[in-house]
Every structure is written in C-alpha cells, then in structure tokens.
Design a protein around this motif. Structure first.
Motif, PDB file in Angstrom:
ATOM      1  N   MET A 143     -14.772 147.411  94.090  1.00 32.67           N
ATOM      2  CA  MET A 143     -14.869 148.116  92.826  1.00 32.67           C
ATOM      3  C   MET A 143     -13.486 148.617  92.416  1.00 32.67           C
ATOM      4  O   MET A 143     -12.722 149.101  93.231  1.00 32.67           O
ATOM      5  N   ASP A 144     -13.192 148.511  91.140  1.00 36.59           N
ATOM      6  CA  ASP A 144     -11.917 148.993  90.624  1.00 36.59           C
ATOM      7  C   ASP A 144     -11.836 150.505  90.710  1.00 36.59           C
ATOM      8  O   ASP A 144     -12.839 151.206  90.617  1.00 36.59           O
ATOM      9  N   GLN A 145     -10.621 150.987  90.853  1.00 31.46           N
ATOM     10  CA  GLN A 145     -10.373 152.418  90.806  1.00 31.46           C
ATOM     11  C   GLN A 145     -10.596 152.881  89.369  1.00 31.46           C
ATOM     12  O   GLN A 145     -10.152 152.238  88.421  1.00 31.46           O
ATOM     13  N   LEU A 146     -11.276 154.003  89.198  1.00 30.61           N
ATOM     14  CA  LEU A 146     -11.503 154.558  87.873  1.00 30.61           C
ATOM     15  C   LEU A 146     -10.634 155.791  87.698  1.00 30.61           C
ATOM     16  O   LEU A 146     -10.527 156.619  88.603  1.00 30.61           O
ATOM     17  N   LEU A 147     -10.003 155.914  86.533  1.00 33.04           N
ATOM     18  CA  LEU A 147      -9.124 157.039  86.247  1.00 33.04           C
ATOM     19  C   LEU A 147      -9.648 157.810  85.043  1.00 33.04           C
ATOM     20  O   LEU A 147     -10.135 157.217  84.079  1.00 33.04           O
ATOM     21  N   SER A 148      -9.515 159.126  85.086  1.00 31.47           N
ATOM     22  CA  SER A 148      -9.910 159.963  83.951  1.00 31.47           C
ATOM     23  C   SER A 148      -8.854 159.885  82.860  1.00 31.47           C
ATOM     24  O   SER A 148      -7.734 159.419  83.090  1.00 31.47           O
ATOM     25  N   VAL A 149      -9.183 160.403  81.687  1.00 28.85           N
ATOM     26  CA  VAL A 149      -8.229 160.394  80.584  1.00 28.85           C
ATOM     27  C   VAL A 149      -6.995 161.228  80.948  1.00 28.85           C
ATOM     28  O   VAL A 149      -5.871 160.872  80.588  1.00 28.85           O
ATOM     29  N   GLY A 150      -7.172 162.311  81.686  1.00 26.86           N
ATOM     30  CA  GLY A 150      -6.036 163.120  82.105  1.00 26.86           C
ATOM     31  C   GLY A 150      -5.107 162.375  83.043  1.00 26.86           C
ATOM     32  O   GLY A 150      -3.883 162.467  82.932  1.00 26.86           O
ATOM     33  N   GLN A 151      -5.695 161.625  83.976  1.00 27.71           N
ATOM     34  CA  GLN A 151      -4.885 160.834  84.910  1.00 27.71           C
ATOM     35  C   GLN A 151      -4.129 159.738  84.168  1.00 27.71           C
ATOM     36  O   GLN A 151      -2.956 159.492  84.445  1.00 27.71           O
ATOM     37  N   VAL A 152      -4.803 159.086  83.224  1.00 28.42           N
ATOM     38  CA  VAL A 152      -4.159 158.034  82.431  1.00 28.42           C
ATOM     39  C   VAL A 152      -3.011 158.634  81.621  1.00 28.42           C
ATOM     40  O   VAL A 152      -1.908 158.077  81.577  1.00 28.42           O
ATOM     41  N   GLY A 162      -0.647 149.418  76.082  1.00 32.97           N
ATOM     42  CA  GLY A 162      -0.234 148.480  75.041  1.00 32.97           C
ATOM     43  C   GLY A 162      -0.426 149.048  73.643  1.00 32.97           C
ATOM     44  O   GLY A 162       0.408 148.838  72.766  1.00 32.97           O
ATOM     45  N   HIS A 163      -1.509 149.769  73.445  1.00 32.17           N
ATOM     46  CA  HIS A 163      -1.774 150.378  72.137  1.00 32.17           C
ATOM     47  C   HIS A 163      -0.644 151.328  71.740  1.00 32.17           C
ATOM     48  O   HIS A 163      -0.247 151.381  70.584  1.00 32.17           O
ATOM     49  N   PHE A 164      -0.135 152.066  72.717  1.00 35.19           N
ATOM     50  CA  PHE A 164       0.931 153.030  72.448  1.00 35.19           C
ATOM     51  C   PHE A 164       2.324 152.445  72.647  1.00 35.19           C
ATOM     52  O   PHE A 164       3.320 153.152  72.560  1.00 35.19           O
ATOM     53  N   GLY A 165       2.402 151.149  72.916  1.00 36.80           N
ATOM     54  CA  GLY A 165       3.699 150.492  73.059  1.00 36.80           C
ATOM     55  C   GLY A 165       4.437 150.880  74.323  1.00 36.80           C
ATOM     56  O   GLY A 165       5.663 150.890  74.348  1.00 36.80           O
ATOM     57  N   ILE A 166       3.692 151.173  75.368  1.00 36.07           N
ATOM     58  CA  ILE A 166       4.292 151.587  76.639  1.00 36.07           C
ATOM     59  C   ILE A 166       4.275 150.405  77.599  1.00 36.07           C
ATOM     60  O   ILE A 166       3.217 149.833  77.881  1.00 36.07           O
ATOM     61  N   ALA A 167       5.433 150.043  78.088  1.00 37.65           N
ATOM     62  CA  ALA A 167       5.536 148.974  79.084  1.00 37.65           C
ATOM     63  C   ALA A 167       5.348 149.598  80.465  1.00 37.65           C
ATOM     64  O   ALA A 167       6.021 150.566  80.813  1.00 37.65           O
ATOM     65  N   LEU A 168       4.408 149.064  81.220  1.00 41.68           N
ATOM     66  CA  LEU A 168       4.153 149.594  82.559  1.00 41.68           C
ATOM     67  C   LEU A 168       5.207 149.098  83.537  1.00 41.68           C
ATOM     68  O   LEU A 168       5.527 147.911  83.568  1.00 41.68           O
ATOM     69  N   THR A 169       5.716 150.028  84.313  1.00 39.97           N
ATOM     70  CA  THR A 169       6.646 149.643  85.370  1.00 39.97           C
ATOM     71  C   THR A 169       5.843 149.061  86.527  1.00 39.97           C
ATOM     72  O   THR A 169       4.632 149.312  86.629  1.00 39.97           O
ATOM     73  N   PRO A 170       6.471 148.311  87.425  1.00 37.17           N
ATOM     74  CA  PRO A 170       5.738 147.805  88.584  1.00 37.17           C
ATOM     75  C   PRO A 170       5.112 148.937  89.406  1.00 37.17           C
ATOM     76  O   PRO A 170       4.006 148.784  89.940  1.00 37.17           O
ATOM     77  N   GLU A 171       5.775 150.088  89.471  1.00 38.96           N
ATOM     78  CA  GLU A 171       5.240 151.217  90.238  1.00 38.96           C
ATOM     79  C   GLU A 171       3.977 151.773  89.578  1.00 38.96           C
ATOM     80  O   GLU A 171       2.998 152.078  90.253  1.00 38.96           O
ATOM     81  N   THR A 172       4.010 151.897  88.256  1.00 41.30           N
ATOM     82  CA  THR A 172       2.835 152.393  87.533  1.00 41.30           C
ATOM     83  C   THR A 172       1.701 151.391  87.629  1.00 41.30           C
ATOM     84  O   THR A 172       0.545 151.768  87.834  1.00 41.30           O
ATOM     85  N   ASP A 173       2.009 150.116  87.507  1.00 43.22           N
ATOM     86  CA  ASP A 173       0.972 149.091  87.622  1.00 43.22           C
ATOM     87  C   ASP A 173       0.342 149.122  89.004  1.00 43.22           C
ATOM     88  O   ASP A 173      -0.875 149.004  89.130  1.00 43.22           O
ATOM     89  N   ALA A 174       1.136 149.326  90.026  1.00 45.60           N
ATOM     90  CA  ALA A 174       0.603 149.420  91.396  1.00 45.60           C
ATOM     91  C   ALA A 174      -0.268 150.655  91.543  1.00 45.60           C
ATOM     92  O   ALA A 174      -1.309 150.630  92.222  1.00 45.60           O
ATOM     93  N   ALA A 175       0.121 151.760  90.899  1.00 47.27           N
ATOM     94  CA  ALA A 175      -0.634 153.002  91.001  1.00 47.27           C
ATOM     95  C   ALA A 175      -2.018 152.875  90.357  1.00 47.27           C
ATOM     96  O   ALA A 175      -3.003 153.414  90.875  1.00 47.27           O
ATOM     97  N   ILE A 176      -2.121 152.158  89.245  1.00 48.97           N
ATOM     98  CA  ILE A 176      -3.418 152.025  88.593  1.00 48.97           C
ATOM     99  C   ILE A 176      -4.289 150.970  89.265  1.00 48.97           C
ATOM    100  O   ILE A 176      -5.501 151.004  89.136  1.00 48.97           O
ATOM    101  N   SER A 177      -3.677 150.066  89.977  1.00 47.74           N
ATOM    102  CA  SER A 177      -4.446 149.005  90.638  1.00 47.74           C
ATOM    103  C   SER A 177      -5.013 149.453  91.979  1.00 47.74           C
ATOM    104  O   SER A 177      -5.844 148.780  92.549  1.00 47.74           O
ATOM    105  N   GLY A 178      -4.551 150.588  92.451  1.00 43.21           N
ATOM    106  CA  GLY A 178      -5.084 151.151  93.707  1.00 43.21           C
ATOM    107  C   GLY A 178      -4.416 150.565  94.855  1.00 43.21           C
ATOM    108  O   GLY A 178      -4.478 150.118  95.823  1.00 43.21           O
TER     109      GLY A 178
END
Length: 69
Positions: A1-10, A53-69
C-alpha cells in the motif's frame, strides 16, 4: 500500500501553506485526492506529484524519495 500523506505533510514537503492547496481544491483548479480518512484529505505519492505540478514545483530526488516511502 502506498504511503498516505495529509495536506499539512504535503504542504511542508512542497514549501506551501496548506490553505493554498485547500483553496485549489475548493476552486476546482485541482482534483480532490481519492482518499479521505476521518474527513481529511490524504494524498498518495502520485497525487503529491500532481499537486507539485499544479503549483509549478519541481520535486528534488530527496523529496520524491520522501513521498515514495
């Protein structure tokens, strides 16, 4: 199961105020996330990428790793 994040965490991960994300949903500029737990928006990693993407924010590899769990 994917990690779920709250709006505050996002918001913290993306460096945005949470109310900007909420307003984007309310104004229908951004689709609601598919899951809610206790009536709170919960985001999958793919949905976090859409928000970034909606806000024009490019995810860094570190941020992408953090959201992927």
């Amino acid at each position: 199961m994917d990690q779920l994040l709250s709006v505050g965490q996002v918001a913290r991960l993306l460096g945005l105020p949470a109310h900007r994300i909420a307003y984007a949903h309310i104004s229908l500029a951004l689709a609601e996330p598919a899951r809610r737990i206790l009536n709170k928006r919960m985001y999958t990693p793919d949905e976090v990428r859409v928000v970034a993407g909606h806000f024009g924010i490019a995810l860094t590899p570190e941020t992408d790793a953090a959201i992927s769990g």
